[in-house]
Design an enzyme around this catalytic site. Structure first.
Site, PDB file in Angstrom:
ATOM      1  N   HIS A 185       0.855  -1.183   0.000  1.00  0.00           N
ATOM      2  CA  HIS A 185       0.000   0.000   0.000  1.00  0.00           C
ATOM      3  C   HIS A 185       0.887   1.226   0.000  1.00  0.00           C
ATOM      4  O   HIS A 185       1.942   1.223   0.626  1.00  0.00           O
ATOM      5  CB  HIS A 185      -0.911   0.002   1.240  1.00  0.00           C
ATOM      6  CG  HIS A 185      -2.043   0.959   1.126  1.00  0.00           C
ATOM      7  ND1 HIS A 185      -1.924   2.285   1.458  1.00  0.00           N
ATOM      8  CD2 HIS A 185      -3.304   0.777   0.671  1.00  0.00           C
ATOM      9  CE1 HIS A 185      -3.080   2.880   1.222  1.00  0.00           C
ATOM     10  NE2 HIS A 185      -3.933   1.999   0.736  1.00  0.00           N
ATOM     11  N   ASP A 208      -7.954  -5.352   0.055  1.00  0.00           N
ATOM     12  CA  ASP A 208      -8.458  -6.223  -1.011  1.00  0.00           C
ATOM     13  C   ASP A 208      -8.087  -7.681  -0.814  1.00  0.00           C
ATOM     14  O   ASP A 208      -8.574  -8.545  -1.543  1.00  0.00           O
ATOM     15  CB  ASP A 208      -7.911  -5.742  -2.365  1.00  0.00           C
ATOM     16  CG  ASP A 208      -8.482  -4.388  -2.736  1.00  0.00           C
ATOM     17  OD1 ASP A 208      -9.686  -4.205  -2.566  1.00  0.00           O
ATOM     18  OD2 ASP A 208      -7.708  -3.515  -3.180  1.00  0.00           O
TER      19      ASP A 208
HETATM   20  N1  ACO Z   1       4.202  -7.746  -4.700  1.00  0.00           N
HETATM   21  C1  ACO Z   1       5.553  -7.702  -4.879  1.00  0.00           C
HETATM   22  N2  ACO Z   1       6.294  -6.584  -4.743  1.00  0.00           N
HETATM   23  C2  ACO Z   1       5.650  -5.460  -4.421  1.00  0.00           C
HETATM   24  C3  ACO Z   1       4.259  -5.417  -4.228  1.00  0.00           C
HETATM   25  C4  ACO Z   1       3.527  -6.619  -4.370  1.00  0.00           C
HETATM   26  N3  ACO Z   1       2.199  -6.638  -4.191  1.00  0.00           N
HETATM   27  N4  ACO Z   1       3.869  -4.151  -3.921  1.00  0.00           N
HETATM   28  C5  ACO Z   1       5.001  -3.435  -3.928  1.00  0.00           C
HETATM   29  N5  ACO Z   1       6.066  -4.208  -4.223  1.00  0.00           N
HETATM   30  C6  ACO Z   1       7.488  -3.782  -4.259  1.00  0.00           C
HETATM   31  C7  ACO Z   1       7.822  -2.995  -5.508  1.00  0.00           C
HETATM   32  O1  ACO Z   1       8.257  -3.832  -6.548  1.00  0.00           O
HETATM   33  C8  ACO Z   1       8.880  -2.071  -4.989  1.00  0.00           C
HETATM   34  O2  ACO Z   1      10.078  -2.806  -4.879  1.00  0.00           O
HETATM   35  P1  ACO Z   1      11.509  -2.070  -5.116  1.00  0.00           P
HETATM   36  O3  ACO Z   1      11.641  -1.073  -3.989  1.00  0.00           O
HETATM   37  O4  ACO Z   1      12.506  -3.173  -5.044  1.00  0.00           O
HETATM   38  O5  ACO Z   1      11.443  -1.430  -6.471  1.00  0.00           O
HETATM   39  C9  ACO Z   1       8.439  -1.743  -3.566  1.00  0.00           C
HETATM   40  O6  ACO Z   1       7.663  -2.883  -3.164  1.00  0.00           O
HETATM   41  C10 ACO Z   1       7.575  -0.488  -3.454  1.00  0.00           C
HETATM   42  O7  ACO Z   1       6.490  -0.617  -4.361  1.00  0.00           O
HETATM   43  P2  ACO Z   1       5.888   0.569  -5.217  1.00  0.00           P
HETATM   44  O8  ACO Z   1       5.222   0.009  -6.425  1.00  0.00           O
HETATM   45  O9  ACO Z   1       6.945   1.618  -5.426  1.00  0.00           O
HETATM   46  O10 ACO Z   1       4.822   1.132  -4.183  1.00  0.00           O
HETATM   47  P3  ACO Z   1       3.584   2.047  -4.514  1.00  0.00           P
HETATM   48  O11 ACO Z   1       3.270   2.766  -3.265  1.00  0.00           O
HETATM   49  O12 ACO Z   1       3.837   2.860  -5.738  1.00  0.00           O
HETATM   50  O13 ACO Z   1       2.431   1.002  -4.882  1.00  0.00           O
HETATM   51  C11 ACO Z   1       0.644  -0.536  -4.679  1.00  0.00           C
HETATM   52  C12 ACO Z   1       1.460   0.591  -3.995  1.00  0.00           C
HETATM   53  C13 ACO Z   1       0.170  -0.065  -6.053  1.00  0.00           C
HETATM   54  C14 ACO Z   1      -0.573  -0.835  -3.825  1.00  0.00           C
HETATM   55  C15 ACO Z   1       1.552  -1.791  -4.812  1.00  0.00           C
HETATM   56  O14 ACO Z   1       1.928  -2.230  -3.529  1.00  0.00           O
HETATM   57  C16 ACO Z   1       0.859  -2.910  -5.582  1.00  0.00           C
HETATM   58  O15 ACO Z   1       0.917  -2.938  -6.822  1.00  0.00           O
HETATM   59  N6  ACO Z   1       0.185  -3.875  -4.865  1.00  0.00           N
HETATM   60  C17 ACO Z   1      -0.552  -4.935  -5.523  1.00  0.00           C
HETATM   61  C18 ACO Z   1      -1.908  -4.414  -6.005  1.00  0.00           C
HETATM   62  C19 ACO Z   1      -2.865  -4.147  -4.862  1.00  0.00           C
HETATM   63  O16 ACO Z   1      -3.052  -4.964  -3.972  1.00  0.00           O
HETATM   64  N7  ACO Z   1      -3.524  -2.984  -4.931  1.00  0.00           N
HETATM   65  C20 ACO Z   1      -4.532  -2.593  -3.957  1.00  0.00           C
HETATM   66  C21 ACO Z   1      -4.050  -1.481  -3.076  1.00  0.00           C
HETATM   67  S1  ACO Z   1      -5.243  -1.073  -1.838  1.00  0.00           S
HETATM   68  C22 ACO Z   1      -6.390  -0.155  -2.667  1.00  0.00           C
HETATM   69  O17 ACO Z   1      -6.128   0.515  -3.611  1.00  0.00           O
HETATM   70  C23 ACO Z   1      -7.748  -0.252  -2.232  1.00  0.00           C
END
Ligand code: ACO
Length: 435
Positions: free
Chosen positions: A309, A369
């Protein structure tokens, strides 16, 4: 007390600029860069709004490090345990919990707007039967502009409040009908004798051929889901509603934009994606570790859906509530065995991820979620309706923020700038002189 400021020094020119530091009632302070460009000619750069507060807001507070979420100061756990969705809607819109009389009057107002204009029914038949219900939602909610907008003055707070109620009231009908259209069963009109959640289940599942009574445990579970999804401050879809609304567009168009933004798998679309992922894991026969490694592999697009998140760097408090709820209701599900299997995979996946350094070091915890989809399955809600459920619940948050923004004299059209990386000025060549 002297004014709190920060000094920005341009190391190239040696110029110094004083910027005010703003203090909200809780949460991080912020540097006010509103006049930065006007006074210095320098822009602020923050793609994805990682460090940007876009507005002042009284509605919802969350502390991602503590895993805390409060609507108007009330913790989400207490609202989910003791409150109702109607109370939550009143609270988000008005700032205070209603007394019994206010709640009765508010509920009555909502109930009297549950019907849709008959002409709206015709919009559904313009969609393919296999259309994703979120596509139908974007279209039908946007189309409300053609029915209800001309009587509304968006600059009048009373009119805006009325629109908010109208949207909250009509959303379950629109959502349930997007499902009925897809599966070819007749539209069921709202029954105003039923509560909000029960009425929705009635419109989803009742048939003209037999009596239908909702299971009270499913009604309560839906109520909890609605409460936990009702608002989440400046998330992508709410910010979309604010951005669209900032041009003074009508609220139906702004909310339709919010629904579109919610649909993506990085946001509300994740609830559908989580269950699809759990089913893939089950059907693959591969060990969980295979999926965990795949999620960690940057060469692959795959992520663990329902994990991570932007703001929570601790367990999402909504996920905690829904994990418990999931255990509570799953036995009642007609497909209990299949749902138990998915819940079991989800629990094991959470356990292995929570011991893995990749997830620990990045503070990636289950989000709202992760467990909601399994609850929806237990209610008999089909996969492609999951994000529609989220949209229905979040409508109150969207309209509360839109209402707040329209009443805020600091609001102006949201118009970010850019750092241009394209070609610089060049002459237009005649076509026969081009390569
Ligand atoms: N699985 C694996 N790796 C992940 C995940 C995941 N679900 N989420 C984040 N990471 C990693 C990224 O690859 C990144 O790694 P790095 O630092 O080595 O490059 C690090 O964690 C940070 O991730 P970002 O994408 O920069 O974080 P951001 O805040 O931009 O994204 C998000 C947040 C979109 C929720 C992301 O965690 C994600 O895609 N999760 C999966 C989708 C999801 O569950 N979305 C629902 C969110 S809740 C809502 O909207 C109601």
């Amino acid at each position: 007390m002297s004014k709190h400021t920060a000094t920005l020094i341009d190391n190239e020119t040696g110029e110094q600029f004083e910027l005010d530091i703003l203090h909200p009632s809780q949460g991080p302070k912020a540097i006010d860069v509103t006049s930065l460009y006007r006074e210095t000619g320098i822009l602020a750069y923050d793609p994805g709004f990682m460090s940007t507060a876009s507005c002042w807001s009284d509605i919802t507070y969350l502390d991602g490090n503590k895993g805390l979420l409060e609507y108007r100061g009330y913790p989400i756990q207490e609202l989910a345990e003791q409150g109702s969705y109607m109370e939550t809607c009143y609270l988000l819109l008005n700032g205070e919990l209603p007394n019994a009389e206010q709640l009765h009057e508010f509920t009555d107002r909502v109930v009297h707007h549950t019907m849709l204009h008959e002409q709206i029914k015709r919009f559904y038949s313009g969609f393919r039967r296999d259309a994703h219900p979120m596509a139908t939602m974007v279209g039908v909610v946007g189309a409300l502009s053609a029915f209800y907008h001309e009587y509304m003055d968006i600059h009048d707070p009373e009119n805006r409040y009325e629109t908010a109620i109208l949207l909250i009231a009509k959303m379950p009908t629109i959502a349930a009908w997007s499902y009925r259209y897809a599966n070819g069963t007749p539209f069921v009109y709202p029954d105003n004798a039923l509560g909000y959640a029960e009425n929705f289940l009635h419109m989803m599942f009742a048939l003209p051929t037999e009596d239908y009574t909702s299971d009270p445990r499913m009604v309560r579970a839906l109520e909890v889901i609605l409460i936990t999804h009702a608002d989440h401050e400046q998330n992508a879809s709410t910010s979309t509603v604010r951005l669209a609304g900032s041009s003074e567009v009508n609220p139906f168009a702004a909310i339709s934009a919010g629904i579109a933004s919610l649909w993506g798998p990085a946001h509300g679309g994740a609830n559908e994606a989580v269950v699809r992922m759990l089913m893939d894991i089950r059907d693959s026969g591969k060990p969980l570790i295979h999926f965990l490694e795949k999620a960690k592999d940057k060469a692959q697009k795959f992520r663990l859906m329902g994990f991570g998140h932007r703001v929570y760097k601790n367990y999402d408090p909504r996920a905690k509530i829904l994990r418990e709820l999931c255990h509570d209701i799953i036995d009642k599900s007609p497909l209990a065995e299949e749902h138990h299997e998915l819940l079991d995979i989800a629990m094991k996946l959470e356990a292995v991820a929570m011991e893995d350094d990749y997830f620990i070091s990045r503070k990636l915890y289950p989000n709202v979620d992760f467990y909601s989809g399994i609850i929806f399955l237990s209610m008999g809600i089909p996969l492609n309706m999951f994000t529609v459920m989220f949209a229905m619940a979040r409508t109150v948050g969207w309209v509360a923020h839109w209402h707040e923004m329209m009443g805020d004299d600091k609001s102006r059209i949201a118009r970010p700038r850019q750092l241009y990386t394209g070609k610089t000025h060049r002459e237009y060549p005649p076509i026969d002189e081009r390569d």
